[in-house]
Design an enzyme around this catalytic site. Structure first.
Site, PDB file in Angstrom:
ATOM      1  N   ARG A 101     -36.706  34.887  28.340  1.00 48.03           N
ATOM      2  CA  ARG A 101     -36.780  34.162  29.349  1.00 48.03           C
ATOM      3  C   ARG A 101     -36.596  35.383  30.335  1.00 48.03           C
ATOM      4  NH1 ARG A 101     -35.489  29.519  32.350  1.00 48.03           N
ATOM      5  NH2 ARG A 101     -34.773  29.695  34.365  1.00 48.03           N
ATOM      6  N   HIS A 128     -44.314  28.151  32.102  1.00 48.91           N
ATOM      7  CA  HIS A 128     -43.141  27.593  31.654  1.00 48.91           C
ATOM      8  C   HIS A 128     -43.347  26.647  30.640  1.00 48.91           C
ATOM      9  CE1 HIS A 128     -38.953  26.434  31.169  1.00 48.91           C
ATOM     10  NE2 HIS A 128     -38.432  26.428  32.567  1.00 48.91           N
ATOM     11  N   GLN A 131     -40.906  23.508  29.391  1.00 48.16           N
ATOM     12  CA  GLN A 131     -40.783  22.720  30.534  1.00 48.16           C
ATOM     13  C   GLN A 131     -41.917  21.727  30.628  1.00 48.16           C
ATOM     14  OE1 GLN A 131     -37.876  21.986  33.017  1.00 48.16           O
ATOM     15  NE2 GLN A 131     -39.083  20.182  32.861  1.00 48.16           N
ATOM     16  N   ASP A 223     -40.783  20.906  42.493  1.00 45.83           N
ATOM     17  CA  ASP A 223     -39.895  22.038  41.976  1.00 45.83           C
ATOM     18  C   ASP A 223     -39.273  22.623  43.393  1.00 45.83           C
ATOM     19  OD1 ASP A 223     -38.411  23.847  40.509  1.00 45.83           O
ATOM     20  OD2 ASP A 223     -40.315  25.080  39.885  1.00 45.83           O
ATOM     21  N   CYS A 263     -37.975  19.469  37.936  1.00 48.86           N
ATOM     22  CA  CYS A 263     -37.405  20.412  36.829  1.00 48.86           C
ATOM     23  C   CYS A 263     -36.045  20.928  36.912  1.00 48.86           C
ATOM     24  CB  CYS A 263     -38.520  21.487  36.362  1.00 48.86           C
ATOM     25  SG  CYS A 263     -38.839  22.534  37.654  1.00 48.86           S
ATOM     26  N   ARG A 291     -35.595  18.271  27.637  1.00 53.67           N
ATOM     27  CA  ARG A 291     -35.638  19.651  27.396  1.00 53.67           C
ATOM     28  C   ARG A 291     -34.947  19.949  25.896  1.00 53.67           C
ATOM     29  NH1 ARG A 291     -35.949  23.776  30.857  1.00 53.67           N
ATOM     30  NH2 ARG A 291     -36.217  24.913  29.350  1.00 53.67           N
TER      31      ARG A 291
END
Length: 305
Positions: A101, A128, A131, A223, A263, A291
């Site tokens: 990450r 991402h 996601q 988001d 998300c 997820r």
């Protein structure tokens, strides 16, 4: 087949449909996996803090019989005298996969290039992908057939939006990125996704007009307006994005069975109203749960012998 990464959605473009179906299957079989990743270790490298990414990957590999090792990059030698290349080669001798990450996708790419084990993106400033996989799993769960559905993403054209463009294009889903002109998604990704979509009978479009874009939408997605590392002030973000807030007005012009996605983490009263995120159209917490199952599908596919 040689070592594969999931740094961009396109890295597993040809397997995307299978990953979605596998995630749904593993979700249904939770508690009955028979340890397919027994003896496997996932090194999890974090530059950015996380709730969902860390928890979901840790639980995912544990429930598949493997083990997760958390690595705080600020407490590693990488970036403090040791090169990314050397870190990649050393971790490849210890672990069976790396989840990273990161702040910078260039670091992600370099790690993926030099590691001899799979590298999975847990987010960088360009994409991402995990996601996006969870997002498509959620859409398929709610609608069954996803081809031809209309997704409208509202707000900041960030890494989440970039990966969602690719994922929708692969699945034959129409997607509109509805963002301010100065905060549109990555232009190269928009063009590449549009070409993929065309081959699958769908469309990737851009808009700056939420009231027009949201008409007959099947999915409204947003988001946070200020991503980690973004220097935009809260006052600037509110001024720039206010008209892109998902609220009851926008929801009323979407399809009656429209679902609302986010998300997380959510800033209620900014990109989404409390009434919408807590309303009957919201699938935000189903999306968050997925997820876990998306990570399982990725780990199973990349790490199983």
């Amino acid at each position: 087949m040689g070592k594969r990464n999931l740094i961009s959605v396109t890295d597993m473009k040809d397997e995307w449909h299978d990953l979605v179906d596998l995630a749904i299957k593993l979700k249904a079989e939770r508690g009955h996996h028979n340890d397919p990743l027994k003896g496997k270790t996932l090194a999890m490298m974090f530059e950015k803090p996380s709730t969902r990414t860390r928890t979901s990957f840790d639980i995912a590999i544990t429930e598949l019989g493997g083990h997760a090792l958390y690595l705080d990059v600020t407490k590693m030698q990488m970036g403090h005298g040791e090169t990314v290349e050397d870190t990649a080669r050393v971790l490849s001798r210890f672990a069976h996969g790396i989840m990273y990450r990161a702040f910078d996708y260039k670091m992600m790419d370099k790690l993926g290039e030099w590691a001899s084990i799979p590298v999975i993106s847990g987010l960088d400033n360009l994409e991402h992908p995990c996601q996006a996989l969870a997002d498509i799993v959620t859409i398929k769960e709610k609608f069954g057939e996803v081809k031809g559905k209309k997704v409208v993403y509202l707000g900041d054209g960030n890494n989440v939006c970039n990966s969602l463009l690719y994922a929708c294009a692969i699945m034959g889903i129409d997607m509109i990125a509805c963002c301010p002109a100065t905060r549109m998604p990555n232009a190269e990704i928009m063009l590449a996704a549009a070409k993929i979509a065309e081959s699958n009978g769908s469309k990737i479009l851009a808009s700056h007009e939420p009231l027009e874009a949201c008409k007959n939408a099947d999915v409204l997605y947003t988001d946070t307006w200020i991503s980690m590392g973004d220097t935009t002030s809260e006052a600037e973000a509110i001024k720039l994005f206010q008209m892109y807030q998902i609220n009851d007005e926008l929801l009323s012009i979407a399809n009656p069975d429209c679902i609302v996605m986010h998300c997380l983490p959510a800033h209620r009263g900014q990109e989404i109203t409390n009434s919408v995120i807590e309303g009957k159209h919201s699938v935000v917490f189903d999306q968050a749960e997925n997820r876990l199952h998306a990570q399982k599908a990725v780990l199973y596919t990349l790490l199983k012998d």
